[in-house]
Design a protein around this motif. Structure first.
Motif, PDB file in Angstrom:
ATOM      1  N   GLN A 192      -6.670  56.938   4.158  1.00  0.00           N
ATOM      2  CA  GLN A 192      -7.777  56.252   3.473  1.00  0.00           C
ATOM      3  C   GLN A 192      -7.300  54.874   3.003  1.00  0.00           C
ATOM      4  N   ALA A 195      -8.600  53.033  -0.105  1.00  0.00           N
ATOM      5  CA  ALA A 195      -8.268  53.517  -1.445  1.00  0.00           C
ATOM      6  C   ALA A 195      -6.908  53.012  -1.916  1.00  0.00           C
ATOM      7  N   ILE A 196      -6.286  52.114  -1.146  1.00  0.00           N
ATOM      8  CA  ILE A 196      -4.990  51.537  -1.521  1.00  0.00           C
ATOM      9  C   ILE A 196      -5.223  50.143  -2.094  1.00  0.00           C
ATOM     10  N   THR A 197      -4.543  49.817  -3.172  1.00  0.00           N
ATOM     11  CA  THR A 197      -4.643  48.479  -3.752  1.00  0.00           C
ATOM     12  C   THR A 197      -3.368  47.694  -3.484  1.00  0.00           C
ATOM     13  N   VAL A 228      -2.571  57.252 -10.334  1.00  0.00           N
ATOM     14  CA  VAL A 228      -2.280  56.326  -9.240  1.00  0.00           C
ATOM     15  C   VAL A 228      -0.911  55.725  -9.515  1.00  0.00           C
ATOM     16  N   THR A 264       3.828  52.591   2.848  1.00  0.00           N
ATOM     17  CA  THR A 264       3.095  51.907   3.922  1.00  0.00           C
ATOM     18  C   THR A 264       3.952  50.915   4.696  1.00  0.00           C
ATOM     19  N   ALA A 310      -1.652  53.740  -4.955  1.00  0.00           N
ATOM     20  CA  ALA A 310      -2.725  54.641  -4.538  1.00  0.00           C
ATOM     21  C   ALA A 310      -2.447  56.020  -5.090  1.00  0.00           C
ATOM     22  N   ASP A 311      -3.434  56.876  -4.977  1.00  0.00           N
ATOM     23  CA  ASP A 311      -3.202  58.302  -5.100  1.00  0.00           C
ATOM     24  C   ASP A 311      -2.742  58.739  -3.710  1.00  0.00           C
ATOM     25  N   TRP A 312      -1.447  58.871  -3.529  1.00  0.00           N
ATOM     26  CA  TRP A 312      -0.891  59.046  -2.186  1.00  0.00           C
ATOM     27  C   TRP A 312      -1.222  60.404  -1.587  1.00  0.00           C
ATOM     28  N   GLN A 333      -3.565  60.005   1.115  1.00  0.00           N
ATOM     29  CA  GLN A 333      -3.091  59.248   2.271  1.00  0.00           C
ATOM     30  C   GLN A 333      -2.265  60.093   3.234  1.00  0.00           C
TER      31      GLN A 333
END
Length: 470
Positions: free
Chosen positions: A309, A312-314, A393, A399, A420-422, A425
């Motif tokens: 997702q 959903a990553i900042t 988070v 990544t 993120a909430d990994w 992911q």
């Protein structure tokens, strides 16, 4: 006895309030070795228990410069093949090129020659990945080969050594005969050759002209694909190859479209790869559901590609770096669901660098990050599922984008922090405390660690009461 030690060595973590939310499960398992030739697999038992019945296991190192991660993945590939029947490795490399490599292996060809036109140089030149290629090549001389496939629509090969047109000519002539006549085959392959030379020359005007010619070839092939499949079947060959070549031709066309779009592209760095990521995701779904529906497969890729997702990553301080980006992982996770199990590889400190590049220090682990938390255990290697309270988070280097995007901005030097909430992911993390770079000779630096010499003596470690984490 070693299996008993493995279970007893599980490290139980009760996360304290200072870690801004709970994204890791409470059980972290120490791993004894990342040495590719180490076949004492008892320490990997918790990984198989976590994978369960998943048919597609994704192994995603943060970047292809992470030599220790590549070595660890090489050991996992051998283990999954030898012990658990995973007999197809799908690389984040050319869809056609790895197919060609697989065909060379099937015909008893030379490993080094095949590597030159197969897997991307990120891994083909790495001595730390070589054990996987040697394992696969040798397996083709037995009854249960470790087959290879590719995902990437973008070819990394120059026109002078790309066998694409020769291979499709052979297919149309020998494996699916009678549908296209000699003039059609010659005309199509000439257009393909012109297109490849245009890309290699880097002339954008030639690329546009060649794209128009290649479009006509792709459209003609798509029209005749059903007849080609029937012709291949009648000749005693796999009809599925007709669909493979349809996809391979569409990849060539997609590469041209990507090149032309890039001429006036103002998208973020990662979203500029959206078309490539989309096709890689589609290719894996096709491989898993149509081409090899009965095979258990391993996906070998970089971290960003595997994220489920990406929206959903900042990313701070440059949110634009990943804005509107998609990943192949988002495609295959949506299509295949629980059939996919993804393990991300990350590290706390050390050095990274591709085999064909220069080493550079890893970005520092951020406070509260997955890496900083696991580093507290002072273990060289560990495995943990990402589960528990999903509200928090936290930062992570999973990544690899921090390394890719490291550079100068309008306000001077900057370093990205991705958070993120990994658990949304990927499923688990394989932690390597000290990273070392990928090298052509597979060398290990002086401070590099391959085995945990204290593994057999590790005991359960409590960093807080479990009930405080709920």
């Amino acid at each position: 006895m070693e299996r008993l030690r493995t279970v007893a060595a599980a490290v139980t973590i009760g996360l304290c309030a200072g870690f801004c939310g709970v994204a890791l499960g409470q059980t972290v398992y120490p791993i004894r070795s990342i040495e590719s030739g180490d076949t004492r697999y008892a320490d990997l038992g918790p990984i198989k228990e976590a994978i369960g019945d998943a048919r597609v296991v994704v192994l995603a190192e943060a970047t292809a410069g992470d030599g220790a991660s590549i070595l660890a993945k090489s050991r996992l590939v051998r283990w999954l093949w030898e012990e658990h029947g995973y007999d197809l490795v799908v690389f984040e490399s050319g869809f056609f090129e790895v197919w060609h490599m697989d065909q060379v292996f099937l015909e008893g060809g030379d490993l080094r020659d095949a590597l030159q036109v197969g897997v991307d140089n990120r891994w083909a030149l790495s001595g730390h990945a070589m054990p996987v290629f040697e394992l696969a090549w040798l397996s083709y001389f037995g009854d249960d080969p470790l087959r290879l496939a590719g995902l990437d629509p973008v070819s990394s090969l120059g026109a002078m050594r790309d066998p694409f047109s020769a291979d499709i000519r052979r297919y149309l002539t020998e494996f699916a005969p009678g549908v296209w006549d000699a003039d059609q085959i010659v005309g199509a392959t000439e257009r393909i050759d012109v297109a490849e030379r245009a890309l290699a020359a880097g002339d954008d005007d030639l690329v546009v002209d060649a794209w128009l010619e290649l479009t006509s070839v792709v459209e003609a092939y798509a029209t005749d694909a059903p007849a080609l499949a029937e012709a291949a079947k009648a000749a005693g060959n796999e009809p599925e190859q007709a669909l493979f070549w349809k996809r391979a031709l569409e990849d060539r066309l997609s590469d041209f479209e990507r090149r032309m779009t890039a001429l006036a592209d103002d998208r973020s760095v990662m979203s500029s790869q959206n078309e490539r990521q989309q096709r890689m995701g589609d290719h894996l779904v096709w491989l898993a559901t149509e081409r090899f529906p009965d095979r258990k497969m391993i996906v070998w890729c970089e971290g960003w590609t595997a994220m489920a997702q990406p929206d959903a990553i900042t990313a701070k301080p440059r949110p634009i770096a990943i804005a509107d980006a998609i990943t192949a992982g988002s495609i295959w996770n949506e299509a295949l669901g629980d059939e996919v199990y993804t393990i991300g590889f990350t590290s706390h400190e050390g050095t990274t660098g591709r085999a064909d590049g220069l080493p550079e220090p890893l970005p520092a682990s951020k406070p509260g990050s997955i890496e900083a938390q696991l580093a507290e255990l002072k273990q060289p290697f560990a495995f943990a599922e990402i589960e528990g309270d999903l509200a928090g988070v936290r930062p992570s280097k999973l990544t690899g984008v921090e390394v890719v995007m490291r550079g100068q901005g309008d306000e001077g030097q900057f370093e990205l922090t991705l958070a993120a909430d990994w658990s949304a992911q990927l499923d688990a993390v394989f932690f390597i405390r000290r990273m070392f770079p990928s090298t052509e000779d597979g060398s290990i630096p002086l401070r590099g660690v391959l085995r945990d010499t204290a593994y057999a003596n590790r005991e359960r470690v409590n960093l807080g009461k479990p009930d405080e984490t709920r």
